[in-house]
Motif scaffolding. Sequence first.
Motif, short mmCIF file in Angstrom:
data_model
loop_
_atom_site.label_atom_id
_atom_site.label_comp_id
_atom_site.label_asym_id
_atom_site.label_seq_id
_atom_site.Cartn_x
_atom_site.Cartn_y
_atom_site.Cartn_z
N ASP A 72 0.78 -1.17 -0.18
CA ASP A 72 -0.29 -0.04 -0.53
C ASP A 72 0.75 0.96 -0.04
OD1 ASP A 72 -2.23 -1.48 0.35
OD2 ASP A 72 -3.13 -1.46 2.47
N ASP A 73 1.96 1.35 0.95
CA ASP A 73 3.08 2.38 0.94
C ASP A 73 3.51 2.85 0.49
OD1 ASP A 73 1.87 2.60 3.58
OD2 ASP A 73 3.24 2.17 4.65
N GLN A 74 3.77 1.70 -0.62
CA GLN A 74 4.68 1.97 -2.41
C GLN A 74 4.25 2.29 -3.26
OE1 GLN A 74 7.88 1.01 -2.22
NE2 GLN A 74 8.50 0.83 0.01
N TYR A 75 2.86 1.68 -2.99
CA TYR A 75 1.97 2.33 -4.54
C TYR A 75 1.66 3.85 -3.97
CZ TYR A 75 -1.29 1.86 -8.69
OH TYR A 75 -2.39 2.65 -9.09
N ASP A 76 0.65 3.71 -3.08
CA ASP A 76 0.58 4.80 -2.82
C ASP A 76 1.77 6.11 -2.82
OD1 ASP A 76 -1.93 4.86 -1.85
OD2 ASP A 76 -1.16 4.83 0.39
N ASN A 77 2.98 5.78 -2.92
CA ASN A 77 3.86 6.77 -2.95
C ASN A 77 4.09 7.58 -4.11
OD1 ASN A 77 7.00 8.01 -1.90
ND2 ASN A 77 7.79 6.85 -3.57
N LEU A 78 4.31 6.04 -5.19
CA LEU A 78 4.00 6.10 -7.13
C LEU A 78 2.66 6.95 -7.50
CD1 LEU A 78 4.84 3.31 -8.15
CD2 LEU A 78 6.23 4.58 -7.72
N CYS A 79 1.56 7.21 -7.11
CA CYS A 79 0.96 8.15 -7.03
C CYS A 79 1.01 9.03 -6.96
CB CYS A 79 -0.35 7.37 -6.06
SG CYS A 79 -1.33 5.83 -6.78
N TRP A 80 1.23 9.61 -5.80
CA TRP A 80 1.75 10.92 -5.11
C TRP A 80 3.46 11.35 -6.56
CZ3 TRP A 80 6.24 13.90 -3.83
CH2 TRP A 80 5.53 14.39 -3.05
N VAL A 81 4.61 10.72 -6.58
CA VAL A 81 4.95 11.09 -7.04
C VAL A 81 4.04 11.92 -8.26
CG1 VAL A 81 6.64 10.88 -8.59
CG2 VAL A 81 6.48 10.28 -6.23
N ALA A 82 3.66 11.07 -9.26
CA ALA A 82 2.77 11.55 -10.82
C ALA A 82 2.37 12.11 -10.17
CB ALA A 82 1.87 9.64 -11.00
N ARG A 83 1.25 12.05 -9.00
CA ARG A 83 0.23 14.00 -9.04
C ARG A 83 0.90 14.73 -8.59
NH1 ARG A 83 -4.99 13.23 -9.64
NH2 ARG A 83 -4.20 10.51 -8.98
N SER A 84 1.50 14.65 -8.18
CA SER A 84 2.53 15.90 -7.66
C SER A 84 2.61 16.95 -9.01
CB SER A 84 3.37 15.49 -6.81
OG SER A 84 3.18 15.30 -5.41
N ILE A 85 3.21 16.04 -10.18
CA ILE A 85 3.36 16.56 -11.78
C ILE A 85 2.68 16.75 -11.78
CG2 ILE A 85 5.41 15.82 -13.41
CD1 ILE A 85 6.53 14.25 -11.31
N GLU A 86 1.72 16.41 -12.28
CA GLU A 86 0.50 15.98 -13.22
C GLU A 86 -0.75 14.64 -12.48
OE1 GLU A 86 -2.07 16.97 -15.56
OE2 GLU A 86 -0.36 18.32 -16.17
N ALA A 87 -2.30 15.94 -12.73
CA ALA A 87 -3.32 14.64 -12.14
C ALA A 87 -3.85 13.49 -13.22
CB ALA A 87 -3.69 15.48 -11.50
N LYS A 88 -3.30 14.80 -14.20
CA LYS A 88 -4.39 13.93 -15.42
C LYS A 88 -3.73 12.66 -15.94
CE LYS A 88 -6.79 17.42 -18.01
NZ LYS A 88 -7.42 17.97 -19.41
N ALA A 89 -1.93 12.82 -16.09
CA ALA A 89 -0.94 11.68 -15.82
C ALA A 89 -1.34 10.44 -15.38
CB ALA A 89 0.39 12.21 -16.22
N ALA A 90 -0.95 11.34 -13.75
CA ALA A 90 -0.97 10.18 -12.04
C ALA A 90 -2.92 8.94 -12.96
CB ALA A 90 -1.55 10.80 -11.26
#
Length: 214
Positions: free
Chosen positions: A170-188
Motif C-alpha cells: 500500500d505504502d509503495q503504490y501510494d508513493n508512486l501515485c504521490w509522485v505522479a500526481r505531484s507532477i501531473e494529475a491527468k497523467a497520474a
Amino acid sequence: MQSAQSTDCNPVDLYIWNGRLSKALLEDIAHVEVLLRNFISERLAKESSRDDWYNDDAKFHFNSSRGNRFENSIIEIERQIVRSGNTVTPGRVIADMSLGSWCFLLSGRLEQTVWKALRNPVNGGMPNYLLRKRATFERHVAMMRELRNRLSHQEHIVLSDLAQENQYLDDQYDNLCWVARSIEAKAADWIHSQSRVATLRGQRPKSRLRAGLQ
C-alpha cells in the motif's frame, strides 16, 4: 490465530505471483519515471534556453563539488550512443539518463539552481505540488528508486506477515501515485488506469490457514 503467514502458501504459487506483481510494479514505475524525466527536462531546458541543459554547468553547477560524476555520466551516455551507431542528440541523452541521475538533480546541493528552476512559474512551475518543499519531493522519488532497485534485483516482496506485506505494498503504490500526481494529475490518473497492480494483488495465493477458515 487469525493472521495468515506467507509461509503457509504453496511456495511455487507465491514465487510466480511475486514475479508477476514485481513486473506490474516496474511497469508503473517506468511510467512515473518518464513523467518525472519529462517534467525535469522541460523545466531545465526552459531555464537554460538550450535543449542540452545537462551541459549547462555554468547555470546549474552540476559538477561544483564531489568530482564531476554527473558530467562523467553524461559522457558515458554519449559514448554508448555512438557505440550503438546513433547520432548523439539531446533527446537520446535525456532518454538514457538513469533514475539515479534524476534523483541527483533533486538533491539538496542543487536546491538553489535546479530546484529553483523547477518551481519557477516562468518555466511552468509546480502547480500540482503546492508544498514545493524539495526534501519532501526528493524523499518520495528516492523511495520509488529504492523500490525499482529492489524489484530489478529480483528481491522478493512477499513478507512472512501478511498484514506487513499489505501495508508495504500500500505504502509503495501510494508513493508512486504521490509522485505522479505531484507532477501531473491527468497523467497520474492514466497511469492508475493502466496499472495491473490492484488486480494482481487480488490474485495473491491464499494460505492454507485462510482457506481453511473460509
